[in-house]
Write a protein that holds these residues in place. Sequence first.
Motif, PDB file in Angstrom:
ATOM      1  N   PHE A 216       0.821  -1.205   0.000  1.00 43.80           N
ATOM      2  CA  PHE A 216       0.000   0.000   0.000  1.00 43.80           C
ATOM      3  C   PHE A 216       0.858   1.259   0.000  1.00 43.80           C
ATOM      4  O   PHE A 216       0.559   2.226  -0.733  1.00 43.80           O
ATOM      5  CB  PHE A 216      -0.918  -0.014   1.226  1.00 43.80           C
ATOM      6  N   LEU A 233      -4.257   2.939 -11.572  1.00 41.38           N
ATOM      7  CA  LEU A 233      -4.629   2.852 -10.160  1.00 41.38           C
ATOM      8  C   LEU A 233      -6.087   2.405 -10.002  1.00 41.38           C
ATOM      9  O   LEU A 233      -6.394   1.581  -9.135  1.00 41.38           O
ATOM     10  CB  LEU A 233      -4.426   4.226  -9.510  1.00 41.38           C
ATOM     11  N   LEU A 234      -6.972   2.930 -10.867  1.00 36.48           N
ATOM     12  CA  LEU A 234      -8.369   2.497 -10.825  1.00 36.48           C
ATOM     13  C   LEU A 234      -8.513   1.034 -11.246  1.00 36.48           C
ATOM     14  O   LEU A 234      -9.370   0.306 -10.708  1.00 36.48           O
ATOM     15  CB  LEU A 234      -9.217   3.387 -11.708  1.00 36.48           C
ATOM     16  N   GLN A 237      -7.652  -1.093  -8.350  1.00 36.60           N
ATOM     17  CA  GLN A 237      -8.761  -1.109  -7.409  1.00 36.60           C
ATOM     18  C   GLN A 237      -9.830  -2.099  -7.840  1.00 36.60           C
ATOM     19  O   GLN A 237     -10.302  -2.911  -7.016  1.00 36.60           O
ATOM     20  CB  GLN A 237      -9.367   0.284  -7.295  1.00 36.60           C
ATOM     21  N   ILE A 241     -10.960  -5.962  -6.022  1.00 33.83           N
ATOM     22  CA  ILE A 241     -12.286  -6.303  -5.539  1.00 33.83           C
ATOM     23  C   ILE A 241     -12.824  -7.537  -6.255  1.00 33.83           C
ATOM     24  O   ILE A 241     -13.468  -8.413  -5.656  1.00 33.83           O
ATOM     25  CB  ILE A 241     -13.252  -5.103  -5.687  1.00 33.83           C
ATOM     26  N   PHE A 271     -18.052   2.859  -1.038  1.00 37.53           N
ATOM     27  CA  PHE A 271     -17.250   3.533  -2.066  1.00 37.53           C
ATOM     28  C   PHE A 271     -17.910   4.833  -2.501  1.00 37.53           C
ATOM     29  O   PHE A 271     -17.234   5.823  -2.808  1.00 37.53           O
ATOM     30  CB  PHE A 271     -17.060   2.613  -3.269  1.00 37.53           C
ATOM     31  N   SER A 333      -4.175   5.967   5.636  1.00 35.24           N
ATOM     32  CA  SER A 333      -4.494   6.081   4.208  1.00 35.24           C
ATOM     33  C   SER A 333      -5.071   7.456   3.871  1.00 35.24           C
ATOM     34  O   SER A 333      -4.785   8.018   2.795  1.00 35.24           O
ATOM     35  CB  SER A 333      -5.477   4.986   3.810  1.00 35.24           C
ATOM     36  N   ALA A 348      -9.385   6.635  -5.366  1.00 33.72           N
ATOM     37  CA  ALA A 348      -8.785   5.341  -5.717  1.00 33.72           C
ATOM     38  C   ALA A 348      -7.917   4.813  -4.575  1.00 33.72           C
ATOM     39  O   ALA A 348      -7.976   3.619  -4.223  1.00 33.72           O
ATOM     40  CB  ALA A 348      -7.976   5.490  -6.999  1.00 33.72           C
ATOM     41  N   LEU A 349      -7.096   5.685  -3.973  1.00 32.32           N
ATOM     42  CA  LEU A 349      -6.186   5.213  -2.929  1.00 32.32           C
ATOM     43  C   LEU A 349      -6.951   4.814  -1.662  1.00 32.32           C
ATOM     44  O   LEU A 349      -6.637   3.786  -1.033  1.00 32.32           O
ATOM     45  CB  LEU A 349      -5.162   6.293  -2.601  1.00 32.32           C
ATOM     46  N   SER A 351     -10.057   3.806  -1.539  1.00 33.41           N
ATOM     47  CA  SER A 351     -10.787   2.567  -1.852  1.00 33.41           C
ATOM     48  C   SER A 351      -9.873   1.350  -1.779  1.00 33.41           C
ATOM     49  O   SER A 351     -10.264   0.286  -1.287  1.00 33.41           O
ATOM     50  CB  SER A 351     -11.416   2.683  -3.241  1.00 33.41           C
ATOM     51  N   ILE A 352      -8.636   1.493  -2.278  1.00 35.17           N
ATOM     52  CA  ILE A 352      -7.676   0.389  -2.185  1.00 35.17           C
ATOM     53  C   ILE A 352      -7.348   0.092  -0.711  1.00 35.17           C
ATOM     54  O   ILE A 352      -7.184  -1.071  -0.315  1.00 35.17           O
ATOM     55  CB  ILE A 352      -6.408   0.724  -2.983  1.00 35.17           C
ATOM     56  N   GLU A 355     -10.067  -2.039   0.697  1.00 35.55           N
ATOM     57  CA  GLU A 355      -9.955  -3.414   0.203  1.00 35.55           C
ATOM     58  C   GLU A 355      -8.803  -4.171   0.867  1.00 35.55           C
ATOM     59  O   GLU A 355      -8.927  -5.373   1.153  1.00 35.55           O
ATOM     60  CB  GLU A 355      -9.766  -3.396  -1.311  1.00 35.55           C
TER      61      GLU A 355
END
Length: 454
Positions: A216, A233-234, A237, A241, A271, A333, A348-349, A351-352, A355
């Motif tokens: 991360f 990056l998207l 993500q 998932i 999200f 984060s 995006a970051l 959301s990652i 996850e």
Amino acid sequence: MAMPSASRTSSTPAAAASSAGVSVSGWSGHASSPSSSSYSGGSSILHQRAAVAGSASAIAKPAAAGALLLVPSRPPGAPSHHRRVQSELPGVASSLLLHERLASGGLGTVGSSAAAAEPVAHRFCPWCGCEFRTVDAACSACSHRRGSSKPEKATGSSKQRWRKILWEKQPFDDNYVDDSFLNALIQNGSFVYYKFTEVSRGSTVVTQQLSCVCLFVLLFLYTWHGSLSLPLLLFIQAALIIAGYAIRISIDKQFNAKGFFGSFRTIVLLFGLVFTLSPVLRTLTNAFSTDTITACTAWLLVTHLAGQDYDYLAGAANHMHAPVALNAAMFASVLLASRLPSNAHVFALVSIAIEVFALGPIVRHHVRRHSERHQTRHDALLTWSLTGAAAALLVPISITLAVLYTAAVVLITVGCPALLVFIQRYKLEITGPWDEAVPMPSLAFSHQPQHRLN
């Protein structure tokens, strides 16, 4: 008429008796006048009886200490002066005592009675072993009286057998234990000896969590420096998932369609909330310097690693209970995402991060259980995949960091398990009936009668 006193006792008992005018014929103890010659071999008899009884010192004391002149009791019709005792010592009681013994039983009785009356003087203390001096009446070390005997300690050969109870009086010391006391000693009774492979496999959960944190942070660094574009990056993500749901469905047979749609709806709402708050999160730390953000992020990630629920990751628990670790990771984060250039990058970051730190442990938990249940190597494959990816992404940034990360993984996975297996040989756990009782509610209340409360 008074009897003439002798200033010094003769050197022999016979002479002493002769000077006192003692008649020893038949050992009757009757006296006669000094001119009487009724000894009838009394001198030789005195020598024999005094030698046998060892009482010559009681009859004639040394001249240096003062001599005693003993006069036996007056026979019937004798003058009254025969009752007088001539002595150079101030204590007349000793002379009277010996005089009564002569009158009652003779010199042999005197010696034996004196020997029986005097206690045996100990040379050494029976309690501590110290040697007595001549003038000591008690031991100088333990203060026990001289002549007292140490009670013998009760042993197993006693008529009454020792029992380990306190409610009954026993003829034993309070601190006495017999040879059967240590029969109930148990060494390492509940101790489990681990093998190296088991310990090394158990440490992989720590390695996986460390690799997830490193990945991360590396994603943030590559995005911050512009090496990782927003579409990529998207894509990462979305790939994470999809991969998580695919693994969960394939290994967890209880994860049906109802569970899938319920969790997917929750993720979509989450999200959406993150996407809505992205502008706020991007400008959240504008007033703070980058050094402050870096230091805070480091401390938060260390807190996350220390507070993670590794029992859940290892499959030993059914639910994860690590709110501090999860909150620390999400806060870290958010701090890192606030340094990114656009709202899409922040979305995006973050959301990652959800996850990896919130949904990732659930997937790894099921992979671990599936590997143990079916004896597969899926868990080991996941561990080495995460470790290899983190090490490969660290090399372009810093070779030193890559080496340190690899050394940390080797230490956690190989070094620490080997050390644990090595020190097991020095483990000594002693248990026995003297330990505190451990209550067992399942046994204590299983057969209790049910009482109704009024």
